[in-house]
Motif scaffolding. Structure first.
Motif, mmCIF file in Angstrom:
data_model
loop_
_atom_site.group_PDB
_atom_site.id
_atom_site.type_symbol
_atom_site.label_atom_id
_atom_site.label_comp_id
_atom_site.label_asym_id
_atom_site.label_seq_id
_atom_site.Cartn_x
_atom_site.Cartn_y
_atom_site.Cartn_z
ATOM 1 N N LEU A 18 0.855 -1.177 0.000
ATOM 2 C CA LEU A 18 0.000 0.000 0.000
ATOM 3 C C LEU A 18 0.896 1.233 0.000
ATOM 4 O O LEU A 18 1.710 1.413 0.909
ATOM 5 C CB LEU A 18 -0.904 0.011 1.238
ATOM 6 C CG LEU A 18 -1.662 1.312 1.525
ATOM 7 C CD1 LEU A 18 -2.651 1.641 0.408
ATOM 8 C CD2 LEU A 18 -2.388 1.214 2.876
ATOM 9 N N HIS A 86 -1.775 -1.311 -3.959
ATOM 10 C CA HIS A 86 -2.863 -0.415 -3.583
ATOM 11 C C HIS A 86 -2.252 0.966 -3.359
ATOM 12 O O HIS A 86 -1.073 1.092 -3.024
ATOM 13 C CB HIS A 86 -3.542 -0.896 -2.300
ATOM 14 C CG HIS A 86 -4.124 -2.270 -2.405
ATOM 15 N ND1 HIS A 86 -5.294 -2.536 -3.074
ATOM 16 C CD2 HIS A 86 -3.681 -3.467 -1.919
ATOM 17 C CE1 HIS A 86 -5.553 -3.838 -3.001
ATOM 18 N NE2 HIS A 86 -4.588 -4.419 -2.313
ATOM 19 N N SER A 108 -5.870 -0.750 -6.594
ATOM 20 C CA SER A 108 -7.027 0.011 -6.135
ATOM 21 C C SER A 108 -6.528 1.380 -5.714
ATOM 22 O O SER A 108 -5.337 1.584 -5.489
ATOM 23 C CB SER A 108 -7.725 -0.682 -4.950
ATOM 24 O OG SER A 108 -6.913 -0.628 -3.784
#
Length: 261
Positions: A18, A86, A108
């Motif tokens: 992330l 992400h 995402s």
């Protein structure tokens, strides 16, 4: 801490990667209130954008804009060997997160009060607030160590950006102020946001979450309604009682957005 692809970053945790992207005039440390919990489930990379905090500016002759900063982050992702991580961003970082999603460079994207959903007068207002805050910050800088420990002073200086200035850590607030005042890319990046407007939301093919603080006094909450129109298939979340930089206002709400994304 580390550096690769010319970007400074903090790395922590394990799991799916992330990448966290800060806003204009900010730094990787603004994610501190949520990084520890995120790192229990994700391998977290909090970066400094080019020309801000500890990352060098873009090469001479390269303009600092939403799209060129997106280029730099995309190149960094490749240099780090991350396979479509992400990504989450705040403000300018939120716009970059959405542009990375447009390029299918990420798995995402979560955007907290992202730039680009304004109309012209709101764009002008936001740039005025940022320029005024920077001017006041420079005048107050000699007194910064004292002011950082005053709840009243933190409220005056940070009021446009957070809903609960009293929750700011004084030492972190000093680091945030230094990043805000010293970033060499600030003026050019801010100037170039005049021409940036998010469009063509249909081009985003990855899961997207848009979250907006109900007490955002910089990018006003009505911009969240435009985001809903432009990204009807995204998940849209209101961060109750949060300001423009919600990570410190209510870490739990931000964690819920990022970990459920």
């Amino acid at each position: 801490m580390g550096g690769a692809g010319d970007l400074h970053y903090q790395r922590q945790g394990s799991g799916e990667p992330l990448v966290l992207i800060h806003g204009i005039g900010s730094r990787h440390g603004v994610w501190r209130p949520v990084v520890e919990q995120l790192a229990l489930e994700r391998e977290v990379f909090a970066i400094d954008l080019p020309g801000f905090a500890e990352s060098p500016a873009l090469p001479s002759g390269t303009p600092s804009s939403v799209l060129t900063l997106t280029d730099a982050v995309e190149a960094w992702i490749r240099a780090m060997g991350l396979d479509r991580p992400h990504v989450a961003g705040n403000s300018l970082g939120g716009a970059i997160a959405l542009e990375l999603a447009r390029r299918n460079a990420v798995r995402s994207a979560a955007a907290l009060s992202p730039a680009g959903f304004w109309i012209a007068i709101e764009n002008t207002y936001a740039r005025f607030v940022l320029k005024t805050a920077r001017s006041l910050g420079r005048r107050a800088r000699p007194l910064a160590p004292t002011l950082a420990h005053s709840k009243l002073a933190r409220g005056l200086l940070a009021g446009p950006f957070v809903a609960h200035p009293s929750r700011l850590d004084p030492d972190e607030a000093l680091l945030d102020l230094a990043a805000f005042l010293d970033g060499p890319a600030f003026d050019e990046t801010l100037d170039r946001t005049r021409k940036y407007y998010f469009a063509n939301g249909h081009e985003l093919r990855v899961p997207v979450t848009i979250a907006w603080g109900t007490r955002d006094y910089l990018l006003l909450p009505q911009q969240a309604r435009r985001a809903r129109r432009l990204l009807p298939d995204a998940r849209h979340v209101s961060l109750r009682g949060c300001g423009h930089m919600p990570m410190g206002d209510d870490p739990k709400q931000v964690l819920d957005v990022l970990l459920s994304h």
